[in-house]
Enzyme design. Structure first.
Site, short mmCIF file in Angstrom:
data_model
loop_
_atom_site.label_atom_id
_atom_site.label_comp_id
_atom_site.label_asym_id
_atom_site.label_seq_id
_atom_site.Cartn_x
_atom_site.Cartn_y
_atom_site.Cartn_z
N ILE A 183 13.47 -19.82 -56.98
CA ILE A 183 12.11 -19.31 -56.97
C ILE A 183 11.98 -17.97 -56.26
O ILE A 183 10.93 -17.32 -56.36
CB ILE A 183 11.14 -20.33 -56.32
CG1 ILE A 183 11.59 -20.70 -54.90
CG2 ILE A 183 11.03 -21.58 -57.18
CD1 ILE A 183 10.65 -21.67 -54.18
N ALA A 184 13.03 -17.55 -55.56
CA ALA A 184 12.98 -16.25 -54.89
C ALA A 184 14.39 -15.85 -54.51
O ALA A 184 15.28 -16.68 -54.35
CB ALA A 184 12.10 -16.31 -53.64
N GLY B 28 16.63 -12.40 -52.35
CA GLY B 28 16.57 -11.14 -51.63
C GLY B 28 17.96 -10.70 -51.25
O GLY B 28 18.95 -11.25 -51.74
N GLY B 29 18.04 -9.72 -50.37
CA GLY B 29 19.33 -9.17 -50.02
C GLY B 29 20.22 -10.15 -49.27
O GLY B 29 21.44 -10.14 -49.44
N MET B 30 19.64 -11.01 -48.44
CA MET B 30 20.43 -11.92 -47.63
C MET B 30 20.41 -13.35 -48.15
O MET B 30 21.32 -14.12 -47.86
CB MET B 30 19.92 -11.93 -46.19
CG MET B 30 20.29 -10.73 -45.36
SD MET B 30 19.73 -10.96 -43.66
CE MET B 30 20.68 -12.41 -43.19
N VAL C 261 16.09 -18.62 -52.49
CA VAL C 261 15.31 -19.84 -52.24
C VAL C 261 15.25 -20.65 -53.53
O VAL C 261 14.94 -20.11 -54.60
CB VAL C 261 13.89 -19.51 -51.76
CG1 VAL C 261 13.11 -20.79 -51.46
CG2 VAL C 261 13.92 -18.61 -50.52
N ASP D 123 12.07 -10.23 -37.06
CA ASP D 123 12.01 -9.66 -38.41
C ASP D 123 10.67 -9.98 -39.06
O ASP D 123 10.61 -10.39 -40.22
CB ASP D 123 13.17 -10.20 -39.27
CG ASP D 123 13.36 -9.37 -40.54
OD1 ASP D 123 12.95 -8.19 -40.55
OD2 ASP D 123 13.90 -9.90 -41.53
#
Length: 254
Positions: A92-93, A95-97, A100, A212
């Site tokens: 569902i998601a 990113g760089g790290m 999900v 963060d």
């Protein structure tokens, strides 16, 4: 559910897992494939046997069998690490790290979100100490109980995969909201900010600093903010300070 239908469901689940592993195995070279298959057999002998059968058929047919779909190798590895307790639905998601995934928590009959970090340390994955550091900090973060902090259900490490389990909550991040509507009305902005500040105050009282905080880490659900990723921010702090001088490595958000 009758015994026969129950058996059929388990057989279908085993086949789906075996074909997903088959797709991932075809992407590997010979040596890595053998290691991958051996790990699959160790995790589940029945699924591993079906995987070996598919690979033998593939070899006998001169590579005629094709992957059933473009493989999500991280998903395959995560599912192997999770075992039978969680069944991944979809991603569902990403990113760089981290990525999900939405999944079913079979033990508690609920839908959850599982965030997984693939190796971000050395070229071979995390340093030896980092997975334990991650898990230790996640356990600390699990002590946060606040209406504006995303709860934590579970966490774990498997090789260079680090993951934690949280509720699946429909909604959007503050970043998505700002992109969709532009600047927020003053009263809504104040209400969201107040909720975030309350969450941070609760964490700071327990000696936990986020490190963060950004719109991507604030989920809006039913008009209320949920601060996410305390554990990732805290757990990567040591890795960040230890590797600041390495070229080409960025931890967190620039």
């Amino acid at each position: 559910m009758t015994p026969s239908s129950h058996d059929a469901l388990h057989a279908r689940d085993r086949y789906e897992r075996a074909t997903a592993l088959f797709d991932a195995a075809l992407e590997l070279n010979t040596i890595d494939r053998e290691v991958f298959v051996a790990d699959a057999v160790a995790q589940d002998a029945t699924v591993g046997a079906e995987l070996r059968s598919l690979l033998r058929a593939h070899a006998q047919l001169g590579g005629f069998l094709e992957a059933t779909a473009a493989p999500d190798r991280l998903r395959v590895l995560l599912q192997a690490a999770l075992g039978d307790r969680y069944a991944i639905r979809d991603r569902i998601a990403s990113g760089g790290m981290a990525s999900v995934y939405r999944a079913d928590d079979r033990r508690h009959a609920r839908v959850v979100a599982i965030k997984v970090l693939a190796g971000t340390g050395s070229a071979d994955g995390f340093t030896t100490a980092t997975p334990q550091r991650f898990l230790d900090e996640i356990r600390v973060t699990a002590a946060l109980q606040h209406v504006n902090v995303m709860p934590l259900f579970d966490s774990g490490a498997d090789g260079n995969l680090l993951y934690f389990v949280m509720p699946y909550i429909s909604g959007e991040t503050l970043r998505q909201r700002l992109r969709r509507t532009g600047p927020l009305p003053v009263d809504e902005a104040l209400a969201l900010t107040s909720g975030v500040v309350d969450a941070l105050e609760h964490a700071h009282a327990k000696g936990i600093v986020h490190r963060d905080l950004k719109p991507e880490n604030i989920l809006i659900s039913d008009g209320k903010p949920l601060v996410c990723d305390f554990g990732i921010a805290l757990a990567t702090a040591e890795l960040e300070s230890a590797r600041q001088t390495q070229t080409g490595l960025i931890i967190g958000t620039p």
